[in-house]
Design a protein around this motif. Structure first.
Motif, PDB file in Angstrom:
ATOM      1  N   GLU A  30       0.721  -1.159  -0.118  1.00 16.10           N
ATOM      2  CA  GLU A  30       0.001   0.019   0.242  1.00 16.10           C
ATOM      3  C   GLU A  30       0.821   1.225  -0.077  1.00 16.10           C
ATOM      4  O   GLU A  30       1.782   1.465   0.906  1.00 16.10           O
ATOM      5  CB  GLU A  30      -0.950  -0.060   1.288  1.00 16.10           C
ATOM      6  CG  GLU A  30      -1.719   1.226   1.165  1.00 16.10           C
ATOM      7  CD  GLU A  30      -3.042   1.214   2.364  1.00 16.10           C
ATOM      8  OE1 GLU A  30      -3.976   0.515   2.225  1.00 16.10           O
ATOM      9  OE2 GLU A  30      -2.533   1.467   3.469  1.00 16.10           O
ATOM     10  N   SER A  31       0.690   2.123  -1.042  1.00 12.69           N
ATOM     11  CA  SER A  31       1.511   3.459  -1.022  1.00 12.69           C
ATOM     12  C   SER A  31       0.854   4.330  -0.055  1.00 12.69           C
ATOM     13  O   SER A  31      -0.130   4.088   0.632  1.00 12.69           O
ATOM     14  CB  SER A  31       1.322   4.002  -2.327  1.00 12.69           C
ATOM     15  OG  SER A  31      -0.059   4.468  -2.636  1.00 12.69           O
ATOM     16  N   ASP A  32       1.572   5.449   0.078  1.00 11.73           N
ATOM     17  CA  ASP A  32       1.020   6.593   1.089  1.00 11.73           C
ATOM     18  C   ASP A  32      -0.118   6.990   0.552  1.00 11.73           C
ATOM     19  O   ASP A  32      -0.835   7.514   1.672  1.00 11.73           O
ATOM     20  CB  ASP A  32       2.295   7.558   0.859  1.00 11.73           C
ATOM     21  CG  ASP A  32       3.701   7.218   1.582  1.00 11.73           C
ATOM     22  OD1 ASP A  32       3.726   6.384   2.200  1.00 11.73           O
ATOM     23  OD2 ASP A  32       4.511   7.872   1.301  1.00 11.73           O
ATOM     24  N   SER A  33      -0.505   7.129  -0.755  1.00 14.34           N
ATOM     25  CA  SER A  33      -1.950   7.685  -1.034  1.00 14.34           C
ATOM     26  C   SER A  33      -2.968   6.435  -0.650  1.00 14.34           C
ATOM     27  O   SER A  33      -3.972   6.801  -1.197  1.00 14.34           O
ATOM     28  CB  SER A  33      -1.657   8.106  -2.428  1.00 14.34           C
ATOM     29  OG  SER A  33      -1.470   7.027  -3.386  1.00 14.34           O
ATOM     30  N   GLY A  34      -2.675   5.281  -0.453  1.00 20.54           N
ATOM     31  CA  GLY A  34      -3.510   4.577  -0.251  1.00 20.54           C
ATOM     32  C   GLY A  34      -3.874   3.381  -1.377  1.00 20.54           C
ATOM     33  O   GLY A  34      -4.507   2.459  -1.052  1.00 20.54           O
ATOM     34  N   LYS A  35      -3.164   3.577  -2.331  1.00 23.50           N
ATOM     35  CA  LYS A  35      -3.367   2.532  -3.514  1.00 23.50           C
ATOM     36  C   LYS A  35      -2.667   1.332  -3.359  1.00 23.50           C
ATOM     37  O   LYS A  35      -1.463   1.389  -2.616  1.00 23.50           O
ATOM     38  CB  LYS A  35      -2.827   3.146  -4.728  1.00 23.50           C
ATOM     39  CG  LYS A  35      -2.751   2.385  -5.959  1.00 23.50           C
ATOM     40  CD  LYS A  35      -2.061   3.075  -7.267  1.00 23.50           C
ATOM     41  CE  LYS A  35      -1.829   2.060  -8.508  1.00 23.50           C
ATOM     42  NZ  LYS A  35      -1.193   2.427  -9.476  1.00 23.50           N
TER      43      LYS A  35
END
Length: 67
Positions: A30-35
């Motif tokens: 999971e990326s910082d942006s939630g993706k």
């Protein structure tokens, strides 16, 4: 930067791992942006780099490294 959400180890049942194949795991990141993305990583590499659920990694061009 990605957070390791889950590591899924395959179950080969009674047949076992096919000859000559290296065990791999599906890793949900999971990326910082939630993706969220799912990648496949050799099990050996996860152990060598001490990558576990909850840790943070860099992932670029099919390469992973622990932060």
């Amino acid at each position: 930067m990605y957070k390791v959400i889950e590591i899924i180890e395959p179950d080969f049942g009674c047949e076992g791992l096919p000859d000559g194949e290296e065990p791999t795991c599906e890793v949900i990141l999971e990326s910082d942006s939630g993706k969220r993305i799912t990648i496949t990583v050799p099990d050996k590499e996860l152990y060598e780099k001490n990558i576990t659920e909850g840790c943070y990694i860099n992932y670029t061009s099919s390469r992973i490294s622990k932060i």
